[in-house]
Design a protein around this motif. Structure first.
Motif: not given
Ligand code: RB5
Length: 364
Positions: A284-291, A234-243
């Motif tokens: 593809x929007x994914x705020x935290x690229x961890x593993x 769900x975190x990727x939703x937070x980047x949608x409006x900015x684009x």
């Protein structure tokens, strides 16, 4: 210990003195030349030979000789893992080792006399690296080096880390534990909006004729079916409006993945993409690229549905995640507002900002 030696014509004059000193200490020498004086040769060649020996660990340290030590150290520093500095006195050499942990020392045949060589090399070899705050700095440099390495040599799979002051400033605020849900949401969109100019830099343009109030003219327009963004729920939703603020006509797909508790592998629970996904530039929007597990799985899913030109846009990336995505998808470019140090034992990015989904939706 093995030390690689390299020189150009202007460093030739110091070769014997260096070899004498290294032999006097019983140090094994990997002599990479030049063995003959050739006025036309370039300091870059021995620098890369010695740098290569450090990088592939056939030598532990290196000595480089040119006219000043400058050009040859600049060239050697292009090889990942090399820290080369030109030194013209024992004091230079001591500090360059103690504070900068140099693994390659460069001397200048026009700066240093053969009889001064032994003292400079001894000061370098006998001074320990101080570590501590100096180690942190070296590690920081190594991180940027790694990022640039990916940027320049990973065919297609490049990584862009944003160093724009506005982005850095906002990333600094969003990380803080004191940042509210409202602020977090706003900042994530603002940062993503600021990244749009760079992530769209290679969108293809075409020309078209228009008429201004003055005359007809040719202008540029983005070609073809343009962009699609695909937030990973769900975190990727937070980047949608900015684009969408900057590219309002861009199509939006959604991908939902959860992590299977037994296999720990990402499992798809939702996937709805624009029908013409194969024709679009996909982000593809994914705020935290961890593993990198979920980002990589999301990209895989987009590819299975026909997606071809795919980039990954993140807020914070860890080296582990970058490596994973580039290993699985060497054709995918990664854009991240920040590059962090590593993952902790729970898989969180350090220093990171915690769980972006929880912070975005206030669920914790
Ligand atoms: C070669 O003439 C000289 O320019 C080179 O050895 C070095 O001093 C460059 O930095």
């Amino acid at each position: 210990m093995k030390i690689a030696l390299g020189n150009d014509h202007a460093g030739f004059v110091l070769r014997d003195a260096v070899l004498r000193f290294l032999h006097s200490r019983n140090i094994e020498v990997l002599d990479l030349g030049a063995f003959e004086y050739d006025k036309e040769d370039s300091y870059a060649d021995p620098a890369f030979r010695v740098g290569g020996a450090i990088a592939d660990e056939t030598a532990d340290l290196g000595v480089l000789l040119c006219g000043t030590g400058y050009g040859i150290s600049i060239a050697a520093n292009k090889v990942p893992g090399v820290r080369a500095v030109a030194c013209s006195s024992p004091d230079n050499a001591k500090i360059a080792k103690a504070h900068n942990g140099i693994n390659v020392i460069a001397l200048g045949g026009r700066e240093t006399k053969p009889e001064e060589v032994a003292d400079i090399l001894a000061a370098w070899l006998d001074t320990p690296f101080e570590g501590g705050r100096h180690l942190q700095r070296i590690e920081n440099i190594a991180k940027v080096e790694k990022a640039n390495l990916n940027l320049h040599i990973q065919g297609g799979g490049k990584i862009t880390i944003f160093n724009h002051p506005l982005i850095q400033h906002k990333v600094g605020i969003i990380r803080s534990v004191d940042t509210s849900v409202k602020q977090f949401r706003e900042l994530l969109n603002e940062i993503t909006g600021l990244m749009v100019y760079e992530i769209t830099r290679t969108l293809p343009l075409t020309e078209k004729e228009i008429t201004t109030p003055i005359q007809k003219t040719t202008v540029h327009t983005i070609e073809g079916r343009k962009m699609a963004i695909i937030p990973v729920l769900r975190a990727g939703l937070g980047m949608v409006d900015g684009i969408l603020q900057i590219v309002p006509n861009c199509k939006v797909g959604h991908i939902g993945l959860y992590r299977d508790e037994k296999t720990l592998k990402p499992v798809e629970y939702y996937c709805k993409l624009p029908f013409d996904i194969e024709e679009r530039d996909i982000f593809v929007l994914d705020p935290m690229l961890a593993t990198g597990g979920s980002s990589s799985a999301a990209i895989e899913l987009v590819k299975k549905r026909g997606g071809k030109k795919i980039s990954l846009v993140c807020l914070i990336a860890a080296p582990e995640g970058i490596d994973r995505v580039h290993a699985d998808h060497p054709d995918v470019n990664i854009f991240s507002a920040a590059l962090d140090s590593h993952l902790n034992e729970h898989g969180y990015i350090v220093p990171g900002l915690g769980d972006a989904g929880d912070r975005l939706f206030g669920t914790k």
